[in-house]
Design a protein around this motif. Structure first.
Motif, short mmCIF file in Angstrom:
data_model
loop_
_atom_site.label_atom_id
_atom_site.label_comp_id
_atom_site.label_asym_id
_atom_site.label_seq_id
_atom_site.Cartn_x
_atom_site.Cartn_y
_atom_site.Cartn_z
N CYS A 178 0.84 -1.19 0.00
CA CYS A 178 0.00 0.00 0.00
C CYS A 178 0.88 1.24 0.00
CB CYS A 178 -0.91 -0.01 1.24
SG CYS A 178 -2.00 1.42 1.28
N ASN A 224 -0.36 4.26 0.69
CA ASN A 224 -0.93 5.25 1.60
C ASN A 224 -0.21 5.19 2.95
OD1 ASN A 224 -2.94 6.30 -0.19
ND2 ASN A 224 -3.97 4.33 0.00
N CYS A 279 -2.40 2.45 10.72
CA CYS A 279 -2.30 1.17 10.00
C CYS A 279 -0.86 0.69 9.85
CB CYS A 279 -2.95 1.33 8.63
SG CYS A 279 -2.90 -0.18 7.66
N CYS A 310 -1.97 5.69 6.28
CA CYS A 310 -2.97 5.93 7.32
C CYS A 310 -2.29 5.77 8.68
CB CYS A 310 -4.14 4.96 7.17
SG CYS A 310 -4.95 5.13 5.57
#
Ligand code: SF4
Length: 474
Positions: free
Chosen positions: A148, A150, A155, A152
């Motif tokens: 991923c 991203n 996470c 966050c």
């Protein structure tokens, strides 16, 4: 994703001559495939390893393998705290499970192999090329992307799964075709952020001479024309998978709201096999909290995307993920989450009380942790809102006759069968002697917050997968 990796490790071991056993006392090898997204994953791992140590003390030939994202994150610690573990492997080298086991058997030493990232264009790095032991022969998970891009704040996935890496289009199609040949009729496309599928393929495959037209990489009409603006889109993939003969249902998880494109909505609407269900994780309804989470959208933008999806796809069911008690969340923030949940009219939601995952940005915000009792009270109020909209969604199906994929006897009442509609709603109905994997129609007669009850009308398609029969010694 981890469950899918478990199927692949089981498939590799089976190809190597092992058989599954339900009793650890009979096992020659025990594989613990860990997931550090779960709460207390490390405590549970070391608890289980403590139990396995006594088993191994009695039977030293037992081999213990630890795999998955906790192994990726805590490789040295596992080797240090549990020297009786024979093999430690991470998230990028699932395909090496049996080789590492053989290496341990030859050397008698603990083998630890953790790769830092998926290797470009090594198709073996995707679980695709590996044999598989599917939990149910009629449904299949297919990985389309790992990692991923991203960040966050809550996470751990980017740290343990690495950057986003899309699997070549043609490989995905081939795997679905193989699954269909095995009797699979429903596939779920898996990725951490499926809507950005293909972003990295563009950069990796375009090269200086324009797009590669190698059949494993061609994706979508624009891509095949060599248009330099083109990239394979998740929408292309949905259409292509949904067009494979023998596939009745296509699902996917999970899309990121910021990357949900109109093309995906259009592909869902125009591809009959793609189910009318969208799982769109909102996480919060507060713009302040969403910004602190680095989610990349506001509550208003989320609701706009949802409205576009509902306008484009008729009869769409929507589910979500929501976190309460993110560090610094106030009562006012929580009220905004309640408001978003009510406006979104979710058909279901996974609701979580925030708990820190070591190694994430949010875990460092301990000065702003929300007291547990406050977070639990917020969770209850959020559940009440989701249960109300979920019940209304179920009640709206009463009187309709819908297609249901039968999973088998209901856990609570074996005289009834359970299955799921295209909208992914759970249905229980009276019936026996219908093989799991069969498609039937059911008229909906009762509704609760969690499921529908109904009456069997007719069988529309029999199950076609082969049933696995355990081999027993005489
Ligand atoms: Fe984690 Fe966010 Fe990536 Fe989902 S999009 S895997 S929550 S970092």
């Amino acid at each position: 994703m981890n469950e899918h990796d478990s199927e692949r490790i089981a498939g590799l071991l089976e190809a190597d001559g092992y058989e599954l056993t339900a009793d650890e006392a009979d096992a020659d090898v025990v594989v613990l495939n860990t997931c550090c997204i779960r709460e207390n994953a490390d405590n549970r791992l070391y608890g289980t390893l403590g139990h396995l140590k006594s088993l191994k003390d009695r039977r030293p030939s037992l081999d213990i393998v630890v795999a998955g994202c906790l192994a990726q994150k805590d490789r040295d610690e596992i080797a240090r705290r549990a020297p009786h573990v024979d093999v430690v492997l991470g998230t990028h080298n699932v395909h090496r499970a049996t080789e590492l086991l053989s290496e341990h058997r030859e050397t008698g030493k603990q083998v630890v192999e953790i790769l830092e990232a998926t290797v470009a264009d090594d198709h073996e790095m995707f679980p695709s090329a590996l044999p598989v032991v599917r939990e149910a022969g009629y449904t299949g998970w297919v990985t389309i992307q790992v990692g991923c891009d991203n960040a966050c704040a809550f996470c751990i996935v980017p740290a343990v799964r690495g950057p986003e890496f899309s699997r070549p289009f043609g490989d995905i199609i081939s795997e679905v075709q193989r699954a269909v040949a095995d009797g699979v009729t429903e596939v779920t496309l898996l990725g951490q952020n499926v809507n950005s599928y293909g972003r990295d393929l563009t950069l990796r495959l375009r090269g200086e001479d324009g797009p590669s037209l190698d059949s494993t990489h061609v994706a979508g009409e624009l891509w095949a024309t060599g248009d330099p603006r083109a990239r394979p889109l998740f929408a292309d993939l949905l259409q292509a998978v949904g067009s494979i003969e023998g596939i009745r249902r296509v699902r996917y998880t999970s899309p990121h709201p910021k990357d949900l494109r109109p093309e995906t909505v259009a592909a869902m609407a125009s591809t009959p096999a793609v189910c009318e269900h969208l799982h769109l994780p909102a996480q919060s309804g507060s713009d302040r909290v969403l910004a602190a989470m680095h989610r990349g959208y506001t509550a208003e933008r989320y609701l706009e995307k949802l409205a576009i999806a509902r306008a484009g796809i008729s009869d769409l069911a929507v589910t979500t993920d929501l976190i309460v008690g993110f560090p610094g969340e106030t009562d006012a923030d929580h009220d905004q989450t309640l408001q978003l949940a009510a406006e979104a009219r979710f058909d279901g939601a996974y609701t979580f009380v925030y708990s820190p995952r070591p190694g994430t940005e949010a875990a460092e915000m301990s000065d702003h942790f929300v007291p547990h009792d406050v977070a639990v009270a917020r969770m209850e109020s959020l559940r009440a809102v989701v249960e109300r909209t979920s019940r209304l969604g179920h009640e709206s199906r009463l009187g309709l006759t819908e297609e249901v994929l039968v999973f088998g006897p209901s856990r609570r009442d074996p005289s009834r069968l359970s299955g799921r509609t295209r909208q992914n709603r759970l249905v229980h109905f009276a019936g026996t002697n219908i093989r799991p994997g069969t498609y039937v129609t059911v008229e909906m007669t009762t509704a609760t917050t969690t499921h529908l009850g109904g009456e069997l009308r007719e069988i529309v398609a029999p199950a076609i997968h082969r049933t696995r029969i355990p081999v027993a010694a005489e």
